[in-house]
Design a protein around this motif. Structure first.
Motif, PDB file in Angstrom:
ATOM      1  N   SER A  31       0.812  -1.216   0.000  1.00 27.18           N
ATOM      2  CA  SER A  31       0.000   0.000   0.000  1.00 27.18           C
ATOM      3  C   SER A  31       0.842   1.261   0.000  1.00 27.18           C
ATOM      4  O   SER A  31       0.300   2.365   0.027  1.00 27.18           O
ATOM      5  CB  SER A  31      -0.913   0.001   1.233  1.00 27.18           C
ATOM      6  N   LYS A  32       2.183   1.096  -0.034  1.00 30.90           N
ATOM      7  CA  LYS A  32       3.086   2.244  -0.028  1.00 30.90           C
ATOM      8  C   LYS A  32       4.449   1.782  -0.528  1.00 30.90           C
ATOM      9  O   LYS A  32       4.661   0.583  -0.748  1.00 30.90           O
ATOM     10  CB  LYS A  32       3.205   2.818   1.388  1.00 30.90           C
ATOM     11  N   PRO A  33       5.402   2.693  -0.747  1.00 33.26           N
ATOM     12  CA  PRO A  33       6.736   2.283  -1.211  1.00 33.26           C
ATOM     13  C   PRO A  33       7.398   1.293  -0.256  1.00 33.26           C
ATOM     14  O   PRO A  33       7.163   1.315   0.957  1.00 33.26           O
ATOM     15  CB  PRO A  33       7.515   3.606  -1.254  1.00 33.26           C
ATOM     16  N   LEU A  34       8.220   0.418  -0.830  1.00 33.04           N
ATOM     17  CA  LEU A  34       8.961  -0.558  -0.049  1.00 33.04           C
ATOM     18  C   LEU A  34      10.376  -0.048   0.211  1.00 33.04           C
ATOM     19  O   LEU A  34      10.931   0.699  -0.596  1.00 33.04           O
ATOM     20  CB  LEU A  34       9.025  -1.908  -0.772  1.00 33.04           C
ATOM     21  N   ARG A  35      10.949  -0.467   1.321  1.00 30.55           N
ATOM     22  CA  ARG A  35      12.316  -0.117   1.690  1.00 30.55           C
ATOM     23  C   ARG A  35      13.133  -1.404   1.769  1.00 30.55           C
ATOM     24  O   ARG A  35      12.750  -2.347   2.448  1.00 30.55           O
ATOM     25  CB  ARG A  35      12.300   0.590   3.040  1.00 30.55           C
ATOM     26  N   MET A  36      14.230  -1.453   1.018  1.00 34.33           N
ATOM     27  CA  MET A  36      15.100  -2.618   1.047  1.00 34.33           C
ATOM     28  C   MET A  36      16.426  -2.238   1.717  1.00 34.33           C
ATOM     29  O   MET A  36      17.225  -1.497   1.154  1.00 34.33           O
ATOM     30  CB  MET A  36      15.366  -3.171  -0.359  1.00 34.33           C
ATOM     31  N   ILE A  37      16.634  -2.736   2.925  1.00 32.66           N
ATOM     32  CA  ILE A  37      17.852  -2.443   3.670  1.00 32.66           C
ATOM     33  C   ILE A  37      18.987  -3.327   3.157  1.00 32.66           C
ATOM     34  O   ILE A  37      18.813  -4.529   2.967  1.00 32.66           O
ATOM     35  CB  ILE A  37      17.639  -2.676   5.174  1.00 32.66           C
ATOM     36  N   VAL A  38      20.137  -2.715   2.921  1.00 31.86           N
ATOM     37  CA  VAL A  38      21.350  -3.441   2.539  1.00 31.86           C
ATOM     38  C   VAL A  38      22.398  -3.152   3.608  1.00 31.86           C
ATOM     39  O   VAL A  38      22.800  -1.999   3.774  1.00 31.86           O
ATOM     40  CB  VAL A  38      21.862  -2.996   1.149  1.00 31.86           C
ATOM     41  N   GLN A  63       5.003  -0.327  -6.893  1.00 33.20           N
ATOM     42  CA  GLN A  63       5.404   0.621  -5.856  1.00 33.20           C
ATOM     43  C   GLN A  63       6.919   0.805  -5.932  1.00 33.20           C
ATOM     44  O   GLN A  63       7.649  -0.129  -6.260  1.00 33.20           O
ATOM     45  CB  GLN A  63       5.050   0.100  -4.460  1.00 33.20           C
ATOM     46  N   PRO A  64       7.417   2.012  -5.632  1.00 32.47           N
ATOM     47  CA  PRO A  64       8.875   2.197  -5.612  1.00 32.47           C
ATOM     48  C   PRO A  64       9.523   1.320  -4.545  1.00 32.47           C
ATOM     49  O   PRO A  64       8.927   1.049  -3.503  1.00 32.47           O
ATOM     50  CB  PRO A  64       9.038   3.683  -5.258  1.00 32.47           C
ATOM     51  N   VAL A  65      10.745   0.857  -4.841  1.00 33.39           N
ATOM     52  CA  VAL A  65      11.544   0.123  -3.865  1.00 33.39           C
ATOM     53  C   VAL A  65      12.804   0.946  -3.611  1.00 33.39           C
ATOM     54  O   VAL A  65      13.621   1.139  -4.509  1.00 33.39           O
ATOM     55  CB  VAL A  65      11.914  -1.292  -4.359  1.00 33.39           C
ATOM     56  N   ILE A  66      12.936   1.449  -2.396  1.00 28.96           N
ATOM     57  CA  ILE A  66      14.036   2.341  -2.040  1.00 28.96           C
ATOM     58  C   ILE A  66      15.122   1.545  -1.335  1.00 28.96           C
ATOM     59  O   ILE A  66      14.867   0.924  -0.296  1.00 28.96           O
ATOM     60  CB  ILE A  66      13.533   3.480  -1.128  1.00 28.96           C
ATOM     61  N   VAL A  67      16.327   1.538  -1.891  1.00 30.61           N
ATOM     62  CA  VAL A  67      17.452   0.837  -1.274  1.00 30.61           C
ATOM     63  C   VAL A  67      18.065   1.736  -0.203  1.00 30.61           C
ATOM     64  O   VAL A  67      18.386   2.898  -0.459  1.00 30.61           O
ATOM     65  CB  VAL A  67      18.507   0.443  -2.326  1.00 30.61           C
ATOM     66  N   ASP A  68      18.214   1.190   0.986  1.00 27.88           N
ATOM     67  CA  ASP A  68      18.714   1.938   2.138  1.00 27.88           C
ATOM     68  C   ASP A  68      19.965   1.234   2.674  1.00 27.88           C
ATOM     69  O   ASP A  68      19.871   0.170   3.292  1.00 27.88           O
ATOM     70  CB  ASP A  68      17.629   1.998   3.222  1.00 27.88           C
TER      71      ASP A  68
END
Length: 325
Positions: A31-38, A63-68
């Motif tokens: 339901s919102k952007p995803l965050r992918m922790i590295v 949905q956008p996937v933001i790499v963190d």
């Protein structure tokens, strides 16, 4: 009296509804952007793989996937960030087999290792490689093991640092083959490769991407890969098991995890989406560059593998008295 009973029932029903999972109520996911922790610095192999996977996953899920990137403490900082995230499926972690190693290296973790994470998928496996300079008298892994037995403590190997996969692969070899070789830890892959080429150390254990250019350029020679099977990228290089160390297996695997309390239905959705993303041409090119053989294991199989890996590395770390400095 009837009014009080009615109010109690209404209140009870309201509380029950409040704790019902939003997915059980039909809420769409994601339901919102995803965050992918590295848990590694930007620009490295794991980071590049996360970005390729995130791009494909974003297209699949809409949905956008933001790499963190949250590097440090042998991946503990990134792991802790995931452990403290809401268990709603919108925060993921792409980590290596390091996630199964850190509980034995860091006895006081900021998260409960047994319950903090739920596996979504083991993406695939890649070997480390034992290499020597091209002028080295060691022509094979069998020769290395024989010489190490004949001259205990007189040979030295380099790794990318204490607690890294390259360090532990060598330590597992020492305990499996019953040999003693001195460990020289470096800060990263580049300096250890430079020193083995210069003859400062006898051999090095490196990731396939870190040694591949020097192998192709004729500056290094591969003795063996650390995986149970030969790598498709180095088909002529034997395994240590083929070279006289039966049962030896120390590959590196890459997996995707979510917070431990994430609903199983969301994990299954993520698993299916990541499987589709991992089959895209762009991601497969990136995975091949890392020497990764894709397996795409189920959440249940991944959980079993993680448990086995935790037990294996706990034994190695204890037997070899490995400590983080």
């Amino acid at each position: 009296m009837r009014r009080r009973v009615y109010l109690r029932r209404l209140l009870s029903a309201g509380l029950a509804a409040a704790v019902v999972s939003p997915w059980a109520m039909g809420q769409a996911f994601p339901s919102k952007p995803l965050r992918m922790i590295v848990p590694f610095p930007a620009g490295g192999g794991t980071d590049a793989m996360a970005r390729a996977l995130g791009d494909a996953l974003s297209r699949d899920l809409g949905q956008p996937v933001i790499v963190d990137n949250k590097s440090g403490a042998g991946t503990v900082i990134g792991n802790d960030a995931l452990a403290k995230s809401p268990p709603d499926g919108h925060t993921l972690l792409l980590n290596t087999s390091a996630i199964a190693i850190v509980p034995s290296l860091h006895p006081k973790l900021p998260y409960p290792a047994e319950t903090a994470f739920a596996p979504v998928m083991l993406l695939g496996r890649a070997p480390n490689v034992a290499v020597v300079r091209t002028e080295s008298p060691l022509k094979s892994a069998a020769e290395f093991v024989a010489q190490a037995r004949a001259k205990p403590g007189q040979m030295a190997y380099g790794s990318a640092g204490n607690g890294t996969s390259t360090h532990l692969a060598a330590e597992l070899l020492k305990s499996t083959a019953k040999v003693f070789v001195t460990h020289v830890p470096y800060r990263g892959a580049a300096p250890v490769i430079n020193d083995v080429i210069a003859g400062q150390i006898d051999l090095a254990f490196g990731t396939l991407p870190s040694v591949a250019p020097m192998l192709a350029g004729g500056k290094l020679r591969a003795l063996a890969v650390t995986s149970a099977k030969r790598s498709p990228l180095l088909p002529d290089v034997p395994t240590f098991a083929e070279s006289g160390v039966p049962g030896y297996d120390a590959d590196v695997w890459y997996g995707v995890f979510v917070p431990g309390a994430t609903p199983p239905a969301v994990i299954e959705q993520l698993h299916a989406a990541i499987k589709r993303a991992a089959q895209t041409e762009a991601f497969q090119r990136r995975a091949a560059a890392e020497g990764l053989a894709l397996t795409m294991d189920s959440p249940q199989e991944t959980a079993r593998i993680v448990r086995e890996e935790e037990a294996k590395w706990k034994r190695v770390i204890k037997d070899q008295s490995i400590k983080m400095e």
